[in-house]
Design a protein around this motif. Structure first.
Motif, PDB file in Angstrom:
ATOM      1  N   ILE A  19       0.840  -1.197   0.000  1.00  0.00           N
ATOM      2  CA  ILE A  19       0.000   0.000   0.000  1.00  0.00           C
ATOM      3  C   ILE A  19       0.880   1.254   0.000  1.00  0.00           C
ATOM      4  O   ILE A  19       0.569   2.256  -0.655  1.00  0.00           O
ATOM      5  N   TYR A  20       1.986   1.190   0.731  1.00  0.00           N
ATOM      6  CA  TYR A  20       2.933   2.312   0.725  1.00  0.00           C
ATOM      7  C   TYR A  20       3.783   2.312  -0.538  1.00  0.00           C
ATOM      8  O   TYR A  20       3.987   3.345  -1.180  1.00  0.00           O
ATOM      9  N   TRP A  21       4.270   1.135  -0.894  1.00  0.00           N
ATOM     10  CA  TRP A  21       5.178   1.049  -2.036  1.00  0.00           C
ATOM     11  C   TRP A  21       4.529   1.446  -3.346  1.00  0.00           C
ATOM     12  O   TRP A  21       5.188   1.973  -4.240  1.00  0.00           O
ATOM     13  N   LYS A  23      15.922   1.746  -3.945  1.00  0.00           N
ATOM     14  CA  LYS A  23      15.893   2.752  -2.869  1.00  0.00           C
ATOM     15  C   LYS A  23      14.621   2.644  -2.041  1.00  0.00           C
ATOM     16  O   LYS A  23      14.582   3.094  -0.892  1.00  0.00           O
ATOM     17  N   VAL A  24      13.580   2.054  -2.610  1.00  0.00           N
ATOM     18  CA  VAL A  24      12.331   1.861  -1.871  1.00  0.00           C
ATOM     19  C   VAL A  24      12.488   0.755  -0.839  1.00  0.00           C
ATOM     20  O   VAL A  24      12.095   0.908   0.325  1.00  0.00           O
ATOM     21  N   PHE A  78       6.921   5.116 -11.162  1.00  0.00           N
ATOM     22  CA  PHE A  78       7.988   4.394 -11.855  1.00  0.00           C
ATOM     23  C   PHE A  78       7.478   3.816 -13.172  1.00  0.00           C
ATOM     24  O   PHE A  78       8.094   4.021 -14.231  1.00  0.00           O
ATOM     25  N   PHE A  79       6.371   3.096 -13.130  1.00  0.00           N
ATOM     26  CA  PHE A  79       5.853   2.489 -14.351  1.00  0.00           C
ATOM     27  C   PHE A  79       5.365   3.544 -15.349  1.00  0.00           C
ATOM     28  O   PHE A  79       5.434   3.334 -16.561  1.00  0.00           O
ATOM     29  N   GLN A  80       4.887   4.652 -14.861  1.00  0.00           N
ATOM     30  CA  GLN A  80       4.460   5.724 -15.764  1.00  0.00           C
ATOM     31  C   GLN A  80       5.633   6.323 -16.527  1.00  0.00           C
ATOM     32  O   GLN A  80       5.461   6.857 -17.623  1.00  0.00           O
ATOM     33  N   SER A  81       6.819   6.227 -15.951  1.00  0.00           N
ATOM     34  CA  SER A  81       7.992   6.848 -16.570  1.00  0.00           C
ATOM     35  C   SER A  81       8.886   5.863 -17.308  1.00  0.00           C
ATOM     36  O   SER A  81       9.891   6.268 -17.899  1.00  0.00           O
TER      37      SER A  81
END
Length: 337
Positions: free
Chosen positions: A263-265, A302-303, A272-275
Protein backbone atom coordinates in the motif's frame (compact mmCIF):
# COMPACT_ATOMS: atom_id res chain seq x y z
CA UNK A 1 -31.84 -42.09 -33.14
CA UNK A 2 -28.20 -41.08 -33.37
CA UNK A 3 -26.59 -39.64 -30.26
CA UNK A 4 -26.30 -35.88 -30.24
CA UNK A 5 -22.82 -34.72 -31.27
CA UNK A 6 -21.14 -32.49 -28.69
CA UNK A 7 -19.80 -29.44 -30.51
CA UNK A 8 -16.05 -28.84 -30.27
CA UNK A 9 -15.48 -25.75 -28.08
CA UNK A 10 -13.52 -22.82 -29.43
CA UNK A 11 -9.75 -23.06 -29.00
CA UNK A 12 -10.04 -26.59 -27.58
CA UNK A 13 -6.52 -27.50 -28.71
CA UNK A 14 -5.08 -24.02 -28.36
CA UNK A 15 -5.91 -23.11 -24.75
CA UNK A 16 -4.76 -24.36 -21.35
CA UNK A 17 -6.60 -23.62 -18.10
CA UNK A 18 -4.19 -22.89 -15.23
CA UNK A 19 -5.47 -23.28 -11.66
CA UNK A 20 -3.42 -22.65 -8.50
CA UNK A 21 -4.74 -24.50 -5.47
CA UNK A 22 -4.18 -25.74 -1.93
CA UNK A 23 -7.35 -27.86 -1.75
CA UNK A 24 -9.37 -30.55 -3.50
CA UNK A 25 -10.85 -29.22 -6.72
CA UNK A 26 -14.52 -29.95 -6.06
CA UNK A 27 -15.33 -26.55 -7.57
CA UNK A 28 -14.63 -28.03 -11.01
CA UNK A 29 -18.01 -29.79 -10.91
CA UNK A 30 -19.67 -26.39 -11.37
CA UNK A 31 -17.40 -25.70 -14.34
CA UNK A 32 -17.60 -29.18 -15.89
CA UNK A 33 -19.78 -28.11 -18.88
CA UNK A 34 -17.23 -25.44 -19.78
CA UNK A 35 -13.87 -26.95 -18.72
CA UNK A 36 -14.11 -30.68 -19.36
CA UNK A 37 -12.99 -30.55 -22.97
CA UNK A 38 -9.96 -28.37 -22.22
CA UNK A 39 -6.59 -29.32 -20.77
CA UNK A 40 -5.98 -28.21 -17.16
CA UNK A 41 -2.64 -27.34 -15.59
CA UNK A 42 -3.00 -27.49 -11.80
CA UNK A 43 -0.28 -25.87 -9.70
CA UNK A 44 -0.44 -27.17 -6.14
CA UNK A 45 0.79 -24.67 -3.56
CA UNK A 46 1.82 -25.45 0.01
CA UNK A 47 2.72 -28.90 1.33
CA UNK A 48 3.72 -31.14 -1.62
CA UNK A 49 2.98 -34.23 0.48
CA UNK A 50 -0.72 -33.39 0.49
CA UNK A 51 -2.81 -35.21 -2.11
CA UNK A 52 -5.07 -32.97 -4.18
CA UNK A 53 -8.17 -34.71 -5.50
CA UNK A 54 -9.46 -33.81 -8.95
CA UNK A 55 -12.94 -34.94 -10.09
CA UNK A 56 -12.97 -37.72 -12.67
CA UNK A 57 -13.29 -36.91 -16.34
CA UNK A 58 -10.91 -33.97 -16.56
CA UNK A 59 -7.75 -33.93 -18.66
CA UNK A 60 -5.07 -32.45 -16.42
CA UNK A 61 -1.47 -32.39 -15.28
CA UNK A 62 -0.65 -31.49 -11.67
CA UNK A 63 2.58 -29.98 -10.36
CA UNK A 64 3.56 -29.51 -6.72
CA UNK A 65 6.62 -27.80 -5.24
CA UNK A 66 8.74 -30.91 -5.63
CA UNK A 67 7.91 -30.99 -9.34
CA UNK A 68 8.73 -27.30 -9.71
CA UNK A 69 12.12 -27.81 -8.03
CA UNK A 70 12.82 -30.87 -10.17
CA UNK A 71 11.94 -29.16 -13.46
CA UNK A 72 13.54 -25.77 -12.84
CA UNK A 73 16.38 -26.66 -10.48
CA UNK A 74 17.96 -23.49 -9.03
CA UNK A 75 15.67 -21.37 -11.21
CA UNK A 76 12.72 -22.53 -9.07
CA UNK A 77 13.63 -19.62 -6.80
CA UNK A 78 11.64 -17.32 -9.10
CA UNK A 79 8.36 -19.20 -8.41
CA UNK A 80 6.47 -17.98 -5.35
CA UNK A 81 5.56 -20.38 -2.54
CA UNK A 82 2.44 -20.23 -0.37
CA UNK A 83 0.90 -17.62 -2.67
CA UNK A 84 -1.34 -17.86 -5.72
CA UNK A 85 1.51 -16.27 -7.71
CA UNK A 86 2.73 -19.86 -8.11
CA UNK A 87 0.23 -20.06 -10.98
CA UNK A 88 2.77 -18.55 -13.34
CA UNK A 89 4.64 -21.87 -13.29
CA UNK A 90 1.67 -23.13 -15.29
CA UNK A 91 2.35 -20.43 -17.85
CA UNK A 92 5.92 -21.72 -18.15
CA UNK A 93 5.02 -25.33 -18.85
CA UNK A 94 2.01 -24.68 -21.07
CA UNK A 95 2.59 -25.23 -24.77
CA UNK A 96 -0.65 -23.66 -25.97
CA UNK A 97 -1.20 -20.32 -27.67
CA UNK A 98 -3.69 -19.12 -25.03
CA UNK A 99 -3.97 -19.45 -21.26
CA UNK A 100 -7.01 -18.94 -19.04
CA UNK A 101 -6.34 -18.82 -15.30
CA UNK A 102 -8.94 -18.88 -12.57
CA UNK A 103 -8.96 -19.33 -8.79
CA UNK A 104 -10.34 -22.48 -7.18
CA UNK A 105 -13.17 -20.64 -5.40
CA UNK A 106 -14.78 -18.93 -8.39
CA UNK A 107 -18.17 -20.20 -9.40
CA UNK A 108 -21.12 -20.24 -11.77
CA UNK A 109 -20.51 -17.73 -14.58
CA UNK A 110 -18.93 -18.94 -17.81
CA UNK A 111 -16.12 -16.42 -17.94
CA UNK A 112 -14.15 -18.64 -20.31
CA UNK A 113 -16.55 -18.11 -23.22
CA UNK A 114 -16.30 -14.32 -22.92
CA UNK A 115 -12.52 -14.45 -22.58
CA UNK A 116 -12.26 -16.49 -25.78
CA UNK A 117 -14.43 -13.98 -27.62
CA UNK A 118 -12.20 -11.19 -26.38
CA UNK A 119 -8.97 -12.94 -27.37
CA UNK A 120 -10.25 -13.69 -30.87
CA UNK A 121 -11.47 -10.13 -31.36
CA UNK A 122 -9.16 -7.16 -32.07
CA UNK A 123 -8.45 -4.42 -29.53
CA UNK A 124 -8.44 -0.67 -30.04
CA UNK A 125 -5.71 0.64 -27.68
CA UNK A 126 -4.63 3.66 -29.70
CA UNK A 127 -7.92 5.59 -29.83
CA UNK A 128 -10.78 5.27 -27.34
CA UNK A 129 -14.19 4.30 -28.74
CA UNK A 130 -17.00 5.84 -26.68
CA UNK A 131 -19.52 3.14 -27.70
CA UNK A 132 -17.74 0.29 -25.87
CA UNK A 133 -16.33 -2.51 -28.02
CA UNK A 134 -16.93 -1.52 -31.67
CA UNK A 135 -16.68 -5.13 -32.86
CA UNK A 136 -19.67 -6.41 -30.87
CA UNK A 137 -23.16 -6.64 -32.30
CA UNK A 138 -25.15 -3.44 -31.83
CA UNK A 139 -22.05 -1.23 -31.71
CA UNK A 140 -19.55 0.24 -34.14
CA UNK A 141 -16.92 2.93 -34.37
CA UNK A 142 -18.29 6.32 -33.44
CA UNK A 143 -18.14 9.49 -35.48
CA UNK A 144 -14.60 10.85 -35.56
CA UNK A 145 -12.84 7.53 -35.04
CA UNK A 146 -9.89 7.37 -37.50
CA UNK A 147 -10.52 4.89 -40.32
CA UNK A 148 -6.84 4.00 -40.34
CA UNK A 149 -7.16 2.54 -36.83
CA UNK A 150 -10.41 0.61 -37.26
CA UNK A 151 -8.70 -2.66 -38.10
CA UNK A 152 -7.46 -2.82 -34.50
CA UNK A 153 -4.60 -4.97 -33.21
CA UNK A 154 -4.43 -8.51 -31.79
CA UNK A 155 -5.69 -8.79 -28.22
CA UNK A 156 -2.98 -9.89 -25.79
CA UNK A 157 -4.91 -9.97 -22.50
CA UNK A 158 -8.56 -10.36 -21.53
CA UNK A 159 -9.12 -9.21 -17.95
CA UNK A 160 -12.08 -10.28 -15.84
CA UNK A 161 -13.66 -9.07 -12.62
CA UNK A 162 -16.26 -10.79 -10.44
CA UNK A 163 -19.58 -10.44 -8.66
CA UNK A 164 -20.24 -10.50 -4.92
CA UNK A 165 -17.16 -9.33 -2.91
CA UNK A 166 -15.49 -6.40 -4.73
CA UNK A 167 -11.77 -6.54 -5.42
CA UNK A 168 -10.92 -4.06 -2.66
CA UNK A 169 -7.68 -3.67 -0.74
CA UNK A 170 -7.71 -4.61 2.95
CA UNK A 171 -8.33 -1.10 4.40
CA UNK A 172 -11.35 -0.62 2.14
CA UNK A 173 -12.63 -4.10 3.01
CA UNK A 174 -12.39 -3.24 6.71
CA UNK A 175 -14.48 -0.08 6.43
CA UNK A 176 -16.99 -1.62 3.99
CA UNK A 177 -17.37 -5.20 5.27
CA UNK A 178 -20.93 -5.65 4.00
CA UNK A 179 -20.57 -4.08 0.57
CA UNK A 180 -21.34 -6.39 -2.35
CA UNK A 181 -21.18 -6.04 -6.09
CA UNK A 182 -24.41 -7.56 -7.41
CA UNK A 183 -24.88 -5.78 -10.75
CA UNK A 184 -23.45 -7.52 -13.78
CA UNK A 185 -22.67 -5.16 -16.66
CA UNK A 186 -22.25 -6.89 -20.02
CA UNK A 187 -19.66 -4.51 -21.41
CA UNK A 188 -16.19 -4.91 -22.90
CA UNK A 189 -13.75 -2.05 -23.31
CA UNK A 190 -10.14 -1.73 -24.43
CA UNK A 191 -8.01 0.00 -21.84
CA UNK A 192 -5.84 2.50 -23.76
CA UNK A 193 -2.20 1.69 -24.47
CA UNK A 194 0.11 2.80 -21.68
CA UNK A 195 -2.67 3.14 -19.13
CA UNK A 196 -1.93 1.55 -15.76
CA UNK A 197 -4.63 -0.37 -13.91
CA UNK A 198 -4.80 -2.98 -11.11
CA UNK A 199 -4.94 -6.28 -12.98
CA UNK A 200 -6.51 -9.23 -11.17
CA UNK A 201 -5.19 -12.72 -11.92
CA UNK A 202 -8.17 -14.63 -10.56
CA UNK A 203 -10.17 -14.51 -13.80
CA UNK A 204 -7.75 -13.78 -16.60
CA UNK A 205 -6.89 -14.97 -20.08
CA UNK A 206 -4.03 -14.02 -22.36
CA UNK A 207 -2.32 -14.78 -25.63
CA UNK A 208 0.73 -16.66 -24.43
CA UNK A 209 2.51 -16.32 -27.76
CA UNK A 210 2.24 -12.54 -27.65
CA UNK A 211 2.72 -11.65 -24.00
CA UNK A 212 3.64 -14.84 -22.13
CA UNK A 213 7.16 -13.94 -20.92
CA UNK A 214 5.85 -10.72 -19.38
CA UNK A 215 3.14 -12.49 -17.35
CA UNK A 216 5.40 -13.05 -14.37
CA UNK A 217 3.62 -12.67 -11.04
CA UNK A 218 6.73 -11.70 -9.10
CA UNK A 219 7.96 -12.91 -5.71
CA UNK A 220 5.16 -13.13 -3.15
CA UNK A 221 4.17 -15.20 -0.14
CA UNK A 222 6.55 -17.32 1.95
CA UNK A 223 9.81 -15.51 2.72
CA UNK A 224 8.73 -12.29 1.02
CA UNK A 225 7.64 -9.00 2.62
CA UNK A 226 4.57 -8.60 0.41
CA UNK A 227 1.56 -10.48 -0.94
CA UNK A 228 -1.56 -9.85 -3.04
CA UNK A 229 0.37 -7.68 -5.48
CA UNK A 230 1.42 -10.51 -7.79
CA UNK A 231 -1.18 -9.97 -10.48
CA UNK A 232 -0.95 -6.17 -10.26
CA UNK A 233 2.81 -6.35 -10.75
CA UNK A 234 2.29 -8.36 -13.95
CA UNK A 235 -0.37 -5.91 -15.12
CA UNK A 236 1.86 -2.89 -14.54
CA UNK A 237 4.68 -4.61 -16.37
CA UNK A 238 2.50 -5.26 -19.41
CA UNK A 239 0.81 -1.80 -19.28
CA UNK A 240 -2.55 -2.30 -20.80
CA UNK A 241 -6.21 -4.26 -20.89
CA UNK A 242 -10.87 -5.13 -20.45
CA UNK A 243 -13.40 -6.75 -18.15
CA UNK A 244 -15.59 -9.77 -17.29
CA UNK A 245 -16.55 -11.22 -13.84
CA UNK A 246 -16.11 -13.64 -10.88
CA UNK A 247 -17.17 -14.63 -7.27
CA UNK A 248 -14.90 -14.80 -4.25
CA UNK A 249 -14.50 -14.10 -0.52
CA UNK A 250 -11.35 -13.16 1.41
CA UNK A 251 -10.26 -12.19 4.93
CA UNK A 252 -9.46 -8.46 5.22
CA UNK A 253 -7.28 -8.96 8.31
CA UNK A 254 -5.12 -11.56 6.58
CA UNK A 255 -5.07 -9.38 3.47
CA UNK A 256 -3.89 -6.35 5.44
CA UNK A 257 -0.92 -8.29 6.78
CA UNK A 258 0.02 -9.23 3.21
CA UNK A 259 -0.68 -5.85 1.65
CA UNK A 260 0.47 -3.22 4.08
CA UNK A 261 3.92 -2.64 2.58
CA UNK A 262 2.51 -2.70 -0.92
CA UNK A 263 0.00 0.00 0.00
CA UNK A 264 2.93 2.31 0.72
CA UNK A 265 5.18 1.05 -2.04
CA UNK A 266 2.59 1.47 -4.77
CA UNK A 267 2.88 5.25 -4.38
CA UNK A 268 6.43 4.81 -5.70
CA UNK A 269 5.65 2.01 -8.14
CA UNK A 270 2.98 3.86 -10.11
CA UNK A 271 5.21 6.86 -11.00
CA UNK A 272 7.99 4.39 -11.86
CA UNK A 273 5.85 2.49 -14.35
CA UNK A 274 4.46 5.72 -15.76
CA UNK A 275 7.99 6.85 -16.57
CA UNK A 276 9.40 3.57 -17.93
CA UNK A 277 10.92 3.93 -21.39
CA UNK A 278 12.43 1.04 -23.34
CA UNK A 279 15.21 1.31 -25.94
CA UNK A 280 14.31 0.66 -29.57
CA UNK A 281 16.47 -2.46 -29.66
CA UNK A 282 14.13 -4.09 -27.13
CA UNK A 283 12.13 -5.77 -29.89
CA UNK A 284 11.02 -8.96 -28.11
CA UNK A 285 9.04 -9.52 -24.94
CA UNK A 286 12.09 -11.09 -23.32
CA UNK A 287 14.38 -8.17 -24.15
CA UNK A 288 11.80 -5.71 -22.86
CA UNK A 289 11.44 -7.64 -19.62
CA UNK A 290 15.19 -7.89 -19.02
CA UNK A 291 15.49 -4.13 -19.58
CA UNK A 292 12.60 -3.55 -17.20
CA UNK A 293 14.38 -5.65 -14.57
CA UNK A 294 17.43 -3.39 -14.87
CA UNK A 295 15.27 -0.32 -14.29
CA UNK A 296 13.54 -1.98 -11.32
CA UNK A 297 16.95 -2.60 -9.76
CA UNK A 298 18.26 0.88 -10.51
CA UNK A 299 15.20 2.92 -9.49
CA UNK A 300 13.22 0.86 -6.97
CA UNK A 301 16.03 -0.52 -4.82
CA UNK A 302 15.89 2.75 -2.87
CA UNK A 303 12.33 1.86 -1.87
CA UNK A 304 13.30 -1.50 -0.38
CA UNK A 305 15.96 -4.19 -0.87
CA UNK A 306 13.10 -6.50 -1.89
CA UNK A 307 13.21 -4.94 -5.36
CA UNK A 308 16.82 -6.07 -5.85
CA UNK A 309 15.66 -9.63 -5.18
CA UNK A 310 12.66 -9.11 -7.46
CA UNK A 311 14.86 -7.77 -10.28
CA UNK A 312 17.02 -10.90 -10.01
CA UNK A 313 13.89 -13.08 -10.07
CA UNK A 314 12.66 -11.32 -13.21
CA UNK A 315 15.88 -12.28 -15.00
CA UNK A 316 15.66 -15.84 -13.67
CA UNK A 317 12.06 -16.04 -14.89
CA UNK A 318 13.09 -15.14 -18.45
CA UNK A 319 15.94 -17.66 -18.32
CA UNK A 320 13.46 -20.32 -17.19
CA UNK A 321 10.99 -19.29 -19.89
CA UNK A 322 13.58 -19.59 -22.65
CA UNK A 323 14.82 -22.92 -21.27
CA UNK A 324 11.34 -24.46 -21.30
CA UNK A 325 10.22 -22.62 -24.44
CA UNK A 326 13.25 -22.40 -26.74
CA UNK A 327 11.14 -21.70 -29.82
CA UNK A 328 9.71 -18.54 -28.23
CA UNK A 329 13.01 -16.69 -27.89
CA UNK A 330 11.95 -14.24 -30.58
CA UNK A 331 8.45 -13.45 -29.30
CA UNK A 332 7.50 -9.90 -30.19
CA UNK A 333 5.17 -7.56 -28.32
CA UNK A 334 1.44 -7.46 -29.14
CA UNK A 335 -1.33 -5.31 -27.73
CA UNK A 336 -4.10 -5.91 -25.24
CA UNK A 337 -7.78 -5.64 -24.54
Amino acid sequence: MADAVTPTPLLKDELDIVIPTIRNLDFLEMWRPFFQQYHLIIVQDGDPAKTIKVPEGFDYELYNRNDINRILGPKASCISFKDSACRCFGYLVSKKKYVFTIDDDCFKINALEQHIKNLLCPSTPFFFNTLYDPYRGGADFVRGYPFSLREGVPTAVSHGLWLNIPDYDAPTQLVKPLERNTRYVDAVMTIPKGTLFPMCGMNLAFNRELIGPAMYFGLMGDGQPIGRYDDMWAGWCTKGLPYIYHSKASNPFVNLKKEYKGIYWQEELIPFFQSVALPKDCNTVQKCYIELSKQVRAKLSKVDDYFVKLADAMVTWIEAWDELNPSSADLSNGSSK
